[in-house]
Enzyme design. Sequence first.
Site, PDB file in Angstrom:
ATOM      1  N   ASN A  92     -48.745 -30.672   5.547  1.00  0.00           N
ATOM      2  CA  ASN A  92     -49.567 -30.617   4.325  1.00  0.00           C
ATOM      3  C   ASN A  92     -49.273 -29.390   3.448  1.00  0.00           C
ATOM      4  O   ASN A  92     -49.678 -29.342   2.284  1.00  0.00           O
ATOM      5  CB  ASN A  92     -51.061 -30.677   4.652  1.00  0.00           C
ATOM      6  CG  ASN A  92     -51.543 -32.036   5.124  1.00  0.00           C
ATOM      7  OD1 ASN A  92     -52.465 -32.144   5.937  1.00  0.00           O
ATOM      8  ND2 ASN A  92     -50.934 -33.111   4.608  1.00  0.00           N
ATOM      9  N   ASP A 104     -58.225 -39.609   6.381  1.00  0.00           N
ATOM     10  CA  ASP A 104     -57.256 -39.852   5.311  1.00  0.00           C
ATOM     11  C   ASP A 104     -57.884 -40.632   4.159  1.00  0.00           C
ATOM     12  O   ASP A 104     -58.796 -41.437   4.364  1.00  0.00           O
ATOM     13  CB  ASP A 104     -56.049 -40.618   5.889  1.00  0.00           C
ATOM     14  CG  ASP A 104     -54.827 -40.516   4.996  1.00  0.00           C
ATOM     15  OD1 ASP A 104     -54.812 -39.675   4.074  1.00  0.00           O
ATOM     16  OD2 ASP A 104     -53.871 -41.288   5.215  1.00  0.00           O
ATOM     17  N   SER A 133     -48.965 -39.636  12.004  1.00  0.00           N
ATOM     18  CA  SER A 133     -48.762 -38.432  11.193  1.00  0.00           C
ATOM     19  C   SER A 133     -48.832 -37.131  11.999  1.00  0.00           C
ATOM     20  O   SER A 133     -49.499 -36.177  11.607  1.00  0.00           O
ATOM     21  CB  SER A 133     -49.762 -38.408  10.027  1.00  0.00           C
ATOM     22  OG  SER A 133     -49.609 -39.545   9.210  1.00  0.00           O
ATOM     23  N   ASN A 160     -58.768 -39.091   0.967  1.00  0.00           N
ATOM     24  CA  ASN A 160     -59.588 -38.306   0.033  1.00  0.00           C
ATOM     25  C   ASN A 160     -59.032 -38.375  -1.392  1.00  0.00           C
ATOM     26  O   ASN A 160     -59.791 -38.515  -2.359  1.00  0.00           O
ATOM     27  CB  ASN A 160     -59.602 -36.827   0.453  1.00  0.00           C
ATOM     28  CG  ASN A 160     -60.371 -36.600   1.730  1.00  0.00           C
ATOM     29  OD1 ASN A 160     -61.035 -37.499   2.228  1.00  0.00           O
ATOM     30  ND2 ASN A 160     -60.268 -35.396   2.277  1.00  0.00           N
TER      31      ASN A 160
HETATM   32  C1  IPE Z   1     -52.763 -36.923   7.823  1.00  0.00           C
HETATM   33  O1  IPE Z   1     -52.913 -37.339   6.520  1.00  0.00           O
HETATM   34  C2  IPE Z   1     -53.148 -35.473   7.955  1.00  0.00           C
HETATM   35  C3  IPE Z   1     -54.582 -35.197   7.866  1.00  0.00           C
HETATM   36  C4  IPE Z   1     -55.519 -36.077   7.787  1.00  0.00           C
HETATM   37  C5  IPE Z   1     -54.929 -33.806   7.882  1.00  0.00           C
HETATM   38  P1  IPE Z   1     -51.687 -37.297   5.474  1.00  0.00           P
HETATM   39  O2  IPE Z   1     -52.175 -37.905   4.245  1.00  0.00           O
HETATM   40  O3  IPE Z   1     -51.164 -35.916   5.389  1.00  0.00           O
HETATM   41  O4  IPE Z   1     -50.605 -38.203   6.213  1.00  0.00           O
HETATM   42  P2  IPE Z   1     -49.406 -39.034   5.608  1.00  0.00           P
HETATM   43  O5  IPE Z   1     -48.662 -38.119   4.698  1.00  0.00           O
HETATM   44  O6  IPE Z   1     -50.005 -40.178   4.881  1.00  0.00           O
HETATM   45  O7  IPE Z   1     -48.617 -39.480   6.794  1.00  0.00           O
HETATM   46  C1  IPE Z   2     -56.725 -36.523   3.709  1.00  0.00           C
HETATM   47  O1  IPE Z   2     -56.762 -37.137   2.466  1.00  0.00           O
HETATM   48  C2  IPE Z   2     -57.027 -35.043   3.645  1.00  0.00           C
HETATM   49  C3  IPE Z   2     -55.917 -34.166   4.016  1.00  0.00           C
HETATM   50  C4  IPE Z   2     -54.737 -34.538   4.422  1.00  0.00           C
HETATM   51  C5  IPE Z   2     -56.164 -32.743   3.882  1.00  0.00           C
HETATM   52  P1  IPE Z   2     -55.473 -37.145   1.530  1.00  0.00           P
HETATM   53  O2  IPE Z   2     -55.488 -35.912   0.704  1.00  0.00           O
HETATM   54  O3  IPE Z   2     -54.244 -37.341   2.349  1.00  0.00           O
HETATM   55  O4  IPE Z   2     -55.757 -38.396   0.636  1.00  0.00           O
HETATM   56  P2  IPE Z   2     -54.719 -39.506   0.173  1.00  0.00           P
HETATM   57  O5  IPE Z   2     -54.034 -40.002   1.409  1.00  0.00           O
HETATM   58  O6  IPE Z   2     -53.766 -38.832  -0.754  1.00  0.00           O
HETATM   59  O7  IPE Z   2     -55.542 -40.542  -0.482  1.00  0.00           O
HETATM   60 MG    MG Z   3     -53.212 -38.969   2.952  1.00  0.00          MG
END
Ligand code: IPE
Ligand code: IPE
Ligand code: MG
Length: 248
Positions: free
Chosen positions: A76, A28, A204, A30
Amino acid sequence: MKPPSVLQQLPPDLTLERLPKHVAVIMDGNGRWAKNQGLPRIMGHKKGVDTLKDLLRCCKDWGIKALTAYAFSTENWSRPLEEVDFLMTLFQRVLRQELRGMMQENVQIHFVGKLDGLPHSLQAEIERSMSETQHNQDIQFTVATNYGGRQEIIDATKAIAHLVQQGKIAPQDIDEALFSSHLYTAGRSDPDLVIRTSGEMRISNFLLWQMAYSEIYVTDTLWPDFNRTEFHKALANYQGRDRRFGKV
Ligand code: IPE
Ligand code: IPE
Ligand code: MG
């Protein structure tokens, strides 16, 4: 010239016997990483792939035999279409590019999740990579894509209900072993250690059943910055824990 990495081999304060056999990561942060750099979110996902590649290599170098990574959750799909499309294309491209490397490194790749809900071209790449690497033995690498823990439990329940309906098993035959054998992760070990980056203290919808007794480690580091030094910290922390499994 780059100095030789001191972390190519298992750091001396870590003991192979006390390492987790199976590590799972909720990758998480990115998007936040990219935002901090003034870049579009997708650049964070791109950088995140490099982090994952290095972590896989690191697990291999340090003798950890199983790594599971949460790449895309069933939730997602509610992200902007542009980001979802980018991720699907990225997964497909990376898989194609890395297949040869995985064969050389003896990596067995496996995917868990509702794979039939993914784009067909990605499904084809997934099937190819799983079948080509199925006999590789150095490390089991599992990628959770279109994965939801609740959905997985519902799918297992449906499959078992069907067996009962057909008279193949009786309700009293349902136990933990039978239930596990109907999950996407059938035949694979539960994670000993689950690492979540970016400071969020939540699961999550990841591996709800399998995480029953996993140790959880949360770091504020954002996924694209999670390197061997950070992994070393997580493992050292894990080694200091007393896993009691309900005993005294
Ligand atoms: C969890 O990250 C899912 C993955 C890493 C693929 P999210 O960014 O989707 O989770 P929430 O929304 O913060 O719970
Ligand atoms: C995790 O990083 C990657 C996926 C869920 C695919 P995020 O895209 O959730 O990054 P943040 O949480 O918005 O920083
Ligand atoms: Mg995230």
